[in-house]
Design an enzyme around this catalytic site. Structure first.
Site, PDB file in Angstrom:
ATOM      1  N   ALA A  10       0.952  -1.248   0.017  1.00 17.16           N
ATOM      2  CA  ALA A  10      -0.135  -0.027   0.062  1.00 17.16           C
ATOM      3  C   ALA A  10       1.001   1.378  -0.010  1.00 17.16           C
ATOM      4  CB  ALA A  10      -0.998   0.041   1.029  1.00 17.16           C
ATOM      5  N   ARG A  35       8.551  -0.064   2.881  1.00 17.20           N
ATOM      6  CA  ARG A  35       9.259   1.455   3.091  1.00 17.20           C
ATOM      7  C   ARG A  35       8.242   2.068   4.181  1.00 17.20           C
ATOM      8  NH1 ARG A  35       8.839   3.136  -3.006  1.00 17.20           N
ATOM      9  NH2 ARG A  35       7.037   1.688  -2.952  1.00 17.20           N
ATOM     10  N   ASP A  60       8.296  -7.325   4.700  1.00 20.87           N
ATOM     11  CA  ASP A  60       8.731  -7.719   3.714  1.00 20.87           C
ATOM     12  C   ASP A  60       7.855  -9.112   3.350  1.00 20.87           C
ATOM     13  OD1 ASP A  60       9.965  -9.260   1.475  1.00 20.87           O
ATOM     14  OD2 ASP A  60      11.716  -8.302   1.620  1.00 20.87           O
ATOM     15  N   TYR A 153       8.490 -13.289 -14.763  1.00 19.10           N
ATOM     16  CA  TYR A 153       7.233 -12.428 -14.331  1.00 19.10           C
ATOM     17  C   TYR A 153       5.844 -12.956 -15.089  1.00 19.10           C
ATOM     18  CZ  TYR A 153       4.093  -8.624 -13.493  1.00 19.10           C
ATOM     19  OH  TYR A 153       3.025  -7.779 -12.830  1.00 19.10           O
ATOM     20  N   PRO A 183      -4.479  -6.353 -14.651  1.00 21.47           N
ATOM     21  CA  PRO A 183      -4.758  -5.147 -15.349  1.00 21.47           C
ATOM     22  C   PRO A 183      -3.396  -5.374 -16.316  1.00 21.47           C
ATOM     23  CG  PRO A 183      -4.098  -4.697 -12.951  1.00 21.47           C
ATOM     24  CD  PRO A 183      -4.092  -6.153 -13.320  1.00 21.47           C
TER      25      PRO A 183
HETATM   26  P1  NDP Z   1       4.249  -0.340  -7.241  1.00 19.50           P
HETATM   27  O1  NDP Z   1       5.707  -0.595  -7.409  1.00 19.50           O
HETATM   28  O2  NDP Z   1       3.735   1.032  -7.458  1.00 19.50           O
HETATM   29  O3  NDP Z   1       3.739  -0.899  -6.046  1.00 19.50           O
HETATM   30  C1  NDP Z   1       4.295  -2.230  -5.625  1.00 19.50           C
HETATM   31  C2  NDP Z   1       3.950  -2.331  -4.082  1.00 19.50           C
HETATM   32  O4  NDP Z   1       4.312  -3.784  -3.656  1.00 19.50           O
HETATM   33  C3  NDP Z   1       4.474  -1.323  -3.360  1.00 19.50           C
HETATM   34  O5  NDP Z   1       3.736  -0.753  -2.296  1.00 19.50           O
HETATM   35  C4  NDP Z   1       5.914  -2.340  -2.669  1.00 19.50           C
HETATM   36  O6  NDP Z   1       5.951  -1.784  -1.272  1.00 19.50           O
HETATM   37  C5  NDP Z   1       4.985  -3.663  -2.481  1.00 19.50           C
HETATM   38  N1  NDP Z   1       6.165  -4.585  -2.349  1.00 19.50           N
HETATM   39  C6  NDP Z   1       6.882  -5.013  -3.535  1.00 19.50           C
HETATM   40  N2  NDP Z   1       7.732  -6.009  -3.004  1.00 19.50           N
HETATM   41  C7  NDP Z   1       7.401  -6.172  -1.609  1.00 19.50           C
HETATM   42  C8  NDP Z   1       7.888  -7.098  -0.778  1.00 19.50           C
HETATM   43  N3  NDP Z   1       8.830  -7.827  -1.013  1.00 19.50           N
HETATM   44  N4  NDP Z   1       7.284  -7.021   0.338  1.00 19.50           N
HETATM   45  C9  NDP Z   1       6.350  -6.162   0.622  1.00 19.50           C
HETATM   46  N5  NDP Z   1       5.700  -5.325  -0.077  1.00 19.50           N
HETATM   47  C10 NDP Z   1       6.446  -5.440  -1.293  1.00 19.50           C
HETATM   48  O7  NDP Z   1       3.470  -1.036  -8.776  1.00 19.50           O
HETATM   49  P2  NDP Z   1       2.128  -1.492  -9.002  1.00 19.50           P
HETATM   50  O8  NDP Z   1       1.071  -0.616  -7.975  1.00 19.50           O
HETATM   51  O9  NDP Z   1       2.021  -1.302 -10.182  1.00 19.50           O
HETATM   52  O10 NDP Z   1       2.037  -3.008  -8.615  1.00 19.50           O
HETATM   53  C11 NDP Z   1       1.203  -3.444  -7.717  1.00 19.50           C
HETATM   54  C12 NDP Z   1       0.716  -4.945  -8.034  1.00 19.50           C
HETATM   55  O11 NDP Z   1       0.182  -4.593  -9.520  1.00 19.50           O
HETATM   56  C13 NDP Z   1       1.864  -5.834  -8.485  1.00 19.50           C
HETATM   57  O12 NDP Z   1       1.340  -7.243  -7.911  1.00 19.50           O
HETATM   58  C14 NDP Z   1       2.174  -5.981  -9.894  1.00 19.50           C
HETATM   59  O13 NDP Z   1       2.489  -6.821 -10.452  1.00 19.50           O
HETATM   60  C15 NDP Z   1       0.645  -5.759 -10.363  1.00 19.50           C
HETATM   61  N6  NDP Z   1       0.638  -5.256 -11.789  1.00 19.50           N
HETATM   62  C16 NDP Z   1       1.006  -4.037 -12.082  1.00 19.50           C
HETATM   63  C17 NDP Z   1       0.760  -3.456 -13.329  1.00 19.50           C
HETATM   64  C18 NDP Z   1       1.438  -2.202 -14.012  1.00 19.50           C
HETATM   65  O14 NDP Z   1       1.528  -2.045 -15.149  1.00 19.50           O
HETATM   66  N7  NDP Z   1       1.656  -1.373 -13.215  1.00 19.50           N
HETATM   67  C19 NDP Z   1      -0.111  -4.202 -14.471  1.00 19.50           C
HETATM   68  C20 NDP Z   1      -0.425  -5.426 -13.964  1.00 19.50           C
HETATM   69  C21 NDP Z   1      -0.359  -5.896 -12.459  1.00 19.50           C
HETATM   70  P3  NDP Z   1       7.330  -1.574  -0.728  1.00 19.50           P
HETATM   71  O15 NDP Z   1       8.383  -1.132  -1.841  1.00 19.50           O
HETATM   72  O16 NDP Z   1       7.226  -0.389   0.196  1.00 19.50           O
HETATM   73  O17 NDP Z   1       7.695  -2.861  -0.078  1.00 19.50           O
HETATM   74  C1  8X3 Z   2       2.344  -5.534 -15.660  1.00 20.87           C
HETATM   75  C2  8X3 Z   2       1.744  -5.565 -17.132  1.00 20.87           C
HETATM   76  O1  8X3 Z   2       2.409  -6.045 -19.574  1.00 20.87           O
HETATM   77  O2  8X3 Z   2       4.375  -5.276 -18.093  1.00 20.87           O
HETATM   78  O3  8X3 Z   2       2.071  -6.598 -15.009  1.00 20.87           O
HETATM   79  O4  8X3 Z   2       3.248  -7.472 -17.940  1.00 20.87           O
HETATM   80  S1  8X3 Z   2       3.117  -6.097 -18.170  1.00 20.87           S
END
Ligand code: NDP
Ligand code: 8X3
Length: 255
Positions: A10, A35, A60, A153, A183
């Site tokens: 979040a 973070r 984590d 991925y 998405p």
């Molecule tokens: P962001 O990088 O903005 O957010 C990712 C979030 O995941 C951060 O809050 C981060 O928090 C948390 N996170 C990552 N690794 C860990 C960990 N090891 N432990 C705890 N928290 C973790 O990316 P998005 O908001 O885009 O991503 C959110 C989800 O959406 C992911 O699952 C991603 O695969 C998915 N997604 C994203 C797409 C895109 O194009 N953006 C498309 C499709 C799916 P912190 O770093 O503080 O730990």
């Molecule tokens: C993130 C979207 O197209 O980079 O899940 O895989 S894509």
């Protein structure tokens, strides 16, 4: 009394937008991320803007001991969790399988698959005890298709898709709804993380096109969550209009 939702990841992007949406809908929120400062900033903003409570938990998701300790020890008043959003996840690198970097693979597998499982295992007893609730897993279009250099991925997100389906079957007897949102391209920190802080490479992904925004995913999630209790939306694939699938994107700005 407000309902309680737990959202992983979040601190930014989709997870932060979902937190904002659910706060506006009067949910008390358990928010997680690594973070600490960012997490506390999000918590402060939400408690200042809405009449809700927030419990920020810094851990984590890859560390099962930490997940189990923190989620096993949540205060009594936070245990009536109604909604679990498994959102924390990432892509690391964009590399042909033959050039794959082991550490990148492990970070993706450990976060997107094992982390989601650890959190779910820790939270499920609370939902099962209440014989109700909703779990929404954030997959990706990469759960439905494989694309060049996306190998691992895509593998992790295909696993999220399969785990979602399996969860729905196993939790049927406990009256727990399980769905997923998949998405396409969403403008978040996702590409910055994928390209290991290379902002030029990350910005190129969204150059001269209109992607999805995190708010779009939060709106869709709210639609799923706000259906009547007898309705479960199993699966939602959401793409930007400019992206037909992972390999066919047009550079077009939509006003
Ligand atoms: P962001 O990088 O903005 O957010 C990712 C979030 O995941 C951060 O809050 C981060 O928090 C948390 N996170 C990552 N690794 C860990 C960990 N090891 N432990 C705890 N928290 C973790 O990316 P998005 O908001 O885009 O991503 C959110 C989800 O959406 C992911 O699952 C991603 O695969 C998915 N997604 C994203 C797409 C895109 O194009 N953006 C498309 C499709 C799916 P912190 O770093 O503080 O730990
Ligand atoms: C993130 C979207 O197209 O980079 O899940 O895989 S894509």
């Amino acid at each position: 009394m407000n309902k309680i939702a737990l959202i992983t990841g979040a601190t930014s992007g989709i997870g932060e937008a979902i937190a904002q949406k659910l706060a506006a809908e009067n949910y008390d929120l358990i928010l997680t991320g690594r973070r600490a400062e960012r997490l506390h900033d999000v918590a402060t903003t939400l408690t200042t803007s809405y009449n809700i409570k927030v419990l920020p938990l810094v851990f984590d998701v890859r560390n099962n001991d930490e997940v189990t300790r923190q989620l096993g020890e949540i205060p009594q008043e936070w245990q009536a969790i109604e909604v679990l959003i498994n959102n924390a996840g990432l892509a690391v690198g964009l590399t042909a399988i033959q050039d794959g970097v082991l550490d990148d693979w492990e970070r993706m597998i450990d976060t997107n698959v094992k982390g989601l499982l650890y959190v779910s295992k820790a939270v499920l007893p609370y939902l099962i005890a209440r014989a109700s609730g909703t779990i929404i897993n954030i997959g990706s279009i990469a759960a439905k298709e494989a694309y060049g250099k996306g190998n691992v991925y895509c593998g992790t997100k295909h696993a999220v898709d399969a785990i979602t389906k399996g969860m729905r079957i196993d939790l049927l007897e406990h009256n727990i709804r399980v769905g997923a949102i998949h998405p396409g391209m969403v403008d978040t920190e996702f590409s910055l993380v994928r390209f290991k802080g290379d902002k030029v490479a990350a910005d190129k992904v969204y150059e001269n096109l209109t992607p999805l925004y995190a708010q779009d995913i939060a709106d869709a999630l709210w639609f799923m969550l706000s259906r009547p209790a007898h309705v479960c939306i199993n699966d939602m694939v959401i793409m930007p209009t400019v992206q037909a699938n992972t390999s066919n994107t047009i550079r077009r700005v939509i006003q």
